[in-house]
Design an enzyme around this catalytic site. Sequence first.
Site, short mmCIF file in Angstrom:
data_model
loop_
_atom_site.label_atom_id
_atom_site.label_comp_id
_atom_site.label_asym_id
_atom_site.label_seq_id
_atom_site.Cartn_x
_atom_site.Cartn_y
_atom_site.Cartn_z
N GLY A 68 0.68 -1.20 -0.18
CA GLY A 68 -0.09 0.10 0.07
C GLY A 68 0.91 1.18 -0.10
O GLY A 68 1.93 1.23 0.32
N ASP A 69 0.19 2.46 -0.43
CA ASP A 69 0.68 3.71 -0.26
C ASP A 69 -0.10 4.78 -0.22
O ASP A 69 -1.20 4.70 -0.57
CB ASP A 69 1.85 3.90 -1.69
CG ASP A 69 2.44 5.25 -1.37
OD1 ASP A 69 3.68 4.94 -0.71
OD2 ASP A 69 2.15 6.35 -1.70
N THR A 70 0.19 5.45 0.79
CA THR A 70 -0.58 6.88 1.04
C THR A 70 -0.20 7.94 1.16
O THR A 70 1.05 8.21 1.13
CB THR A 70 -1.08 6.68 2.70
OG1 THR A 70 -2.01 5.33 2.74
CG2 THR A 70 -2.20 7.62 2.99
#
EC number: 3.6.1.9
Length: 190
Positions: A68-70
């Site tokens: 994931g990346d935010t």
Amino acid sequence: MPALVLASTSPRRRELLARIGVMPARIAAPEIDETPLKGELPRDYVVRLARGKALAVARAPDEVVLAGDTTVSVGRRILEKPADEPDLRRMLGLLSGRRHHVWSGVCVVGTDGKARVRAVDTIVAFKALSAAEIDAYVASGEGMGKAGGYAIQGRAEAFVRFLSGSHSNVVGLPLFETRALLSSVGIPLG
């Protein structure tokens, strides 16, 4: 039953996975360039990074990889992790008294080798921050290493006057979408 590899060293992502009864069999640190491309939109940025991180991790045939990346965006401007305290102060000034978006990309690579990706957007509005509030938050050190320079699960929660969307997304992993992706590739959920 496939084993789960978490392509992230983020303790927040491990904690969030535990909330849905998922414990990775292995943790891997993906090595990719996280520099935004010129003109890249925040949604496209997090999708590209999530997919890149998932595909950068070596996977055994019986393993599923989750990455994931935010990021935080004000308009089209991507706010990455602050480089230093002046950068953190600048970010908090940008967020003060306005709405911003928190974007996450989540990618699962199944045992079939296929990458499945979702993008999630949460709208957050901060109250107008005083110089003293910004100074105190910067001095706390909490915002360093966080997308957009703040941790909603910490002191910065008191800055939030409005949130529309997934709270877990703002922490770093949208659980509804993550649960659906993991279920689709045979990862048992608690």
